[in-house]
Design an enzyme around this catalytic site. Structure first.
Site: not given
Ligand SMILES: *Cc1c(COP(=O)(O)O)cnc(C)c1O
Length: 325
Positions: A73-75
């Site tokens: 879920q890395s932005n």
């Protein structure tokens, strides 16, 4: 400072500074928010500012692919994929864990943005990116490696520049902030802010609320931040030294570990949403906002301070935490 001009435009700046009337009344200070969740680039966040410098450096070096690492879920990964798309480059994202059955939140956006996704289980991401870079070179591709969170001496310039932007906003608003709170994780944002404070003579105390107990590339976070600051100082030929005592990190809210959603994060998200109509993210800004409110509540200080919460984005991750709401 000429290096601060060496960037490519990827977002919308300056981001607004807004007063939070209901939160201010409730918590007894003048509390403002800086909307870096509105920086643009595939739904915004602090990585836009870093990528303006990193992507420019990649173009200057003749790269045709951006490669980076992160959690699913890395932005940062999502925004790197968007920067690559916007500039006509390929992107490769090395992600922790196994490929899930359904893609949600940032991971879904990565796919929509056309990133090449590599799921590497629990292997060391810092090793995997080196291996991938070599494999791509062998195929004739010119990759530009971006470290975790884009937190290096180039990426941090985005937040040096952001402090200059904030100084102008202080002039317009005719106020000086006493304290700035934000979420700190891989350290590039804080490195840039602390260096920018020194360069542009900002008054505010800069307080990073840590959301992650682990080290950054083998170093405790404050030491890593100092290392990034020192190499950026060298590149900018900025002489005044910064000591580790100028790097304030509040560690008391990260006990649950990275990305673990607790009632603190739940409280922060609903508190800001239901009082001001602004959405935080479940991993970073919720923890930082909770920490800020808690620290303000516990201060004996009776005089009202000007407080800035620096929203760093990440709302897309809420869609992968949907079962908590
Ligand atoms: C990456 C990120 C942070 C942390 O910034 P660092 O520069 O890695 O310390 C904070 N908030 C959000 C939403 C992020 O994506």
């Amino acid at each position: 400072m000429q290096q601060l001009e060496n960037k490519t435009n990827l977002g919308f700046f300056p981001t607004p500074v807004e007063f939070l009337p209901r939160i201010s009344a409730k918590y007894g200070h003048n509390i403002y928010i800086k909307r870096d969740d509105q920086t643009g680039l595939a739904s915004g966040g602090n990585k836009t500012r870093k990528l303006e410098y990193l992507a420019k450096n990649a173009l200057d070096l003749g790269a045709n692919a951006l490669i980076t690492i992160g959690g699913q879920q890395s932005n940062h990964c999502r925004q790197t994929a968007a920067a690559a798309a916007k500039l006509g480059l390929q992107s490769y994202l090395i992600l922790r864990g196994e490929k899930p059955e359904y893609f949600q939140g940032n991971l879904l956006l990565d796919k929509i943005l056309g990133a090449n996704l590599l799921f590497v289980g629990d292997k060391d991401l810092f090793q995997e990116i080196k291996i991938l870079a070599q494999q791509l070179k062998d195929k004739g591709i010119v990759p530009y490696q971006i470290t975790m969170g884009g937190s290096d001496d180039v990426g941090c310039l985005g937040y040096v520049n952001a402090i200059q932007e904030l100084k102008n906003q202080e002039d317009i608003l005719k106020l000086e902030f006493d304290e700035i709170y934000f979420s700190t994780s891989s350290g590039g944002t804080q490195a840039g802010m602390v260096l920018g404070k020194k360069i542009f003579d900002l008054n505010a105390k800069i307080i990073g609320v840590s959301n992650d107990k682990s080290n950054m590339d083998g170093l405790p976070l404050a030491e890593y931040i100092l290392k990034v600051i020192n190499s950026a100082r060298k590149n900018l030929s900025f002489e005044p030294e910064i000591s580790i005592s100028e790097i304030h990190i509040s560690k008391q809210y990260n006990e649950a570990g990275y990305g673990v959603f607790t009632e603190n994060e739940q409280f922060a998200i609903t508190e800001l949403a239901q009082n001001e109509g602004i959405i935080l993210d479940p991993v970073y800004t919720a923890r930082a906002f909770f920490g800020m409110l808690d620290m303000l509540k516990n201060q004996q200080n009776k005089h009202k301070k000007n407080i800035l919460f620096w929203h760093t984005g990440g709302q897309s991750a809420n869609f992968s935490y949907n079962t908590f709401f």
